[in-house]
Design a protein around this motif. Structure first.
Motif, short mmCIF file in Angstrom:
data_model
loop_
_atom_site.label_atom_id
_atom_site.label_comp_id
_atom_site.label_asym_id
_atom_site.label_seq_id
_atom_site.Cartn_x
_atom_site.Cartn_y
_atom_site.Cartn_z
N GLU A 124 -27.82 -22.74 -6.08
CA GLU A 124 -27.45 -23.42 -7.31
C GLU A 124 -26.00 -23.89 -7.27
N ALA A 125 -25.12 -23.04 -6.75
CA ALA A 125 -23.71 -23.43 -6.67
C ALA A 125 -23.53 -24.63 -5.75
N ASP A 126 -24.29 -24.67 -4.68
CA ASP A 126 -24.20 -25.78 -3.72
C ASP A 126 -24.57 -27.09 -4.38
N ARG A 127 -25.71 -27.12 -5.08
CA ARG A 127 -26.14 -28.41 -5.64
C ARG A 127 -25.41 -28.78 -6.93
N MET A 128 -24.67 -27.83 -7.51
CA MET A 128 -23.89 -28.16 -8.70
C MET A 128 -22.78 -29.16 -8.37
N VAL A 129 -22.24 -29.10 -7.14
CA VAL A 129 -21.11 -29.98 -6.81
C VAL A 129 -21.34 -30.81 -5.56
N ASN A 130 -22.36 -30.51 -4.77
CA ASN A 130 -22.53 -31.19 -3.47
C ASN A 130 -23.81 -32.01 -3.37
#
Length: 453
Positions: A124-130
């Motif tokens: 989730e953290a990855d696709r929040m900004v990348n």
């Protein structure tokens, strides 16, 4: 009283008000992201959800559907995770995942064994900004959403009736726009629209991480710091509280033709949510009013219109006070075979009139209160529902504490208060009515789809 209901009511007494088994622990990251945890150790499972405070209400005319299309695109990959690999990774870890877009929010979730929680948070953290927004994937996914609209709305007469009702009831407000988007807007949507939406709303400062299940709060806070804490917070949340829709100035009626097998009637009254109510008991009185009409087999619509008089094959009512802006109180019905739809429509209106004119009996009201209490306990048996409620309430601005005294406020409502809200809000000038007629043969008289004010 059934054993099941007695057990549920006993649970209400044993648990804190609202039926919750544990308090919610909270933590705020330096980048503005809020983390909320509800421990529930009955089974070694966990639900993780990331909520963004943006939805269909935040779209503007001509660009509807962008929130929902971006939700689809969130599964199309980053530099680290390829298209479709998100779900594959979750599945390999024994879990499942999905997402949903509402008028008030967009949310993503994973359900896993509790020792696999970090996998979900990392993804989730990855696709929040990348997130990689690529033209080829965008073109394909827009077609998927358009086909979804055809199947779920345009080829579903009742969904079409509800969409029409909201568009007419909220003709100058975001709640009148379909979450899935108007077809014309989907056809003209551009990748740049999604890029703007993602950059504006998808950031830690506009997001909440909710975790419920077999975890300890400090464990979740540490994982949140590890995976989300280093992300740039982004600008102050751009999604602000929407203004209420202009007050209605008269009743509105739509006669809609579609390829339906049977007629269908749905009507709705413009009513407040909690922040917009003149008195804080009004939304709870409206919730009980809906229960009197449609809470169990003994409710008025089922007993009077379906079983006693045989006018309806089905009938229902609904009101949900949890929203970012004032909404609607719904009534609907399908006429029984050989029943004139106008007779059912009048019967529904008569039920509303009786609530305006006469106070509800104490025994009837007590029954509905018991059923709502039991429903609260049954729902909170689900870890997913616990996370869902926390995320929704925090995202719309009510706060998770709202549920703590929910049943107390329901129990405090009096018959006189129910009559007052019925008289105040369920009146013709606040009503929108949609009559769904089965498609007429070619050559039939014109006039279908006409709106009368």
């Amino acid at each position: 009283m059934t054993l099941r209901l007695l057990t549920a009511l006993a649970a209400v007494v044993l648990l804190v008000p609202g039926g919750h088994a544990a308090e919610v622990a909270t933590h705020k990251l330096d980048n503005g992201m809020e983390v909320l945890v509800r421990p529930d150790h009955r089974a070694p499972v966990v639900t993780a959800m990331v909520w963004y405070r943006v939805g269909g209400i935040d779209e503007y005319p001509g660009r509807t559907g962008v929130a929902h299309v971006l939700e689809h695109m969130m599964f199309k990959g980053t530099e680290e995770v390829g298209p479709g690999e998100f779900a594959e990774i979750i599945a390999r870890n024994g879990g499942d995942d999905n997402a949903f877009t509402g008028q008030d929010y967009t949310a993503y979730f994973e359900k896993l064994a509790s020792d696999r929680l970090e996998v979900a948070l990392r993804l989730e953290a990855d696709r929040m900004v990348n997130l990689l927004l690529q033209e080829e994937q965008f073109a394909k996914e827009t077609q998927v959403v358009m086909e979804e609209r055809r199947l779920r709305v345009e080829d579903d007469p009742r969904s079409l009736a509800h969409e029409t009702l909201r568009a007419v009831a909220f003709d100058a407000h975001g709640y009148g726009q379909p979450i899935i988007g108007w077809m014309e807007d989907l056809e003209s949507l551009e990748l740049a629209d999604l890029e703007t939406w993602y950059d504006r709303y998808y950031s830690p400062r506009n997001a909440r991480l909710v975790v419920a299940g077999d975890v300890e709060p400090e464990q979740v806070f540490e994982l949140a710091e590890k995976h989300f804490g280093g992300l740039p917070g982004g600008a102050e949340p751009a999604a602000v509280d929407p203004k209420p829709a202009p007050e209605p100035r008269g009743s509105r009626t739509v006669d809609l033709e579609a390829q339906a097998r049977v007629p269908y009637t749905v009507m709705a009254y413009r009513v407040p949510n909690l922040p917009a109510a003149d008195a804080n008991w009004e939304p709870f009185a409206l919730r009980l009013l809906a229960g009197i009409l449609d809470e169990g087999r003994s409710a008025r619509l089922a007993s009077r219109l379906v079983r006693d008089r045989g006018l309806a094959a089905s009938a229902g009512a609904h009101y949900g006070p949890e929203s970012r802006a004032p909404g609607l109180f719904y009534l609907e019905g399908t006429p029984a075979p050989d029943t004139d739809p106008e007779a059912l429509e009048q019967a529904l209106l008569d039920q509303v009139a009786s609530l305006r004119e006469e106070a509800v009996g104490k025994d009837e009201l007590a029954r509905v209160k018991r059923q709502i209490a039991a429903s609260e306990v049954f729902q909170n048996d689900s870890v997913f529902y616990q996370a869902m409620e926390i995320g929704k309430l925090e995202t719309i601005g009510y706060g998770h504490e709202y549920r703590k005294n929910y049943l107390e406020r329901i129990r405090a409502v009096t018959p006189e208060q129910i009559q007052k809200v019925a008289a105040k809000y369920l009146k013709p000038q606040r009503r929108t009515l949609v009559r769904l007629h089965p498609q007429k043969p070619q050559g039939a008289p014109k006039g279908a789809g006409e709106v009368r004010q």
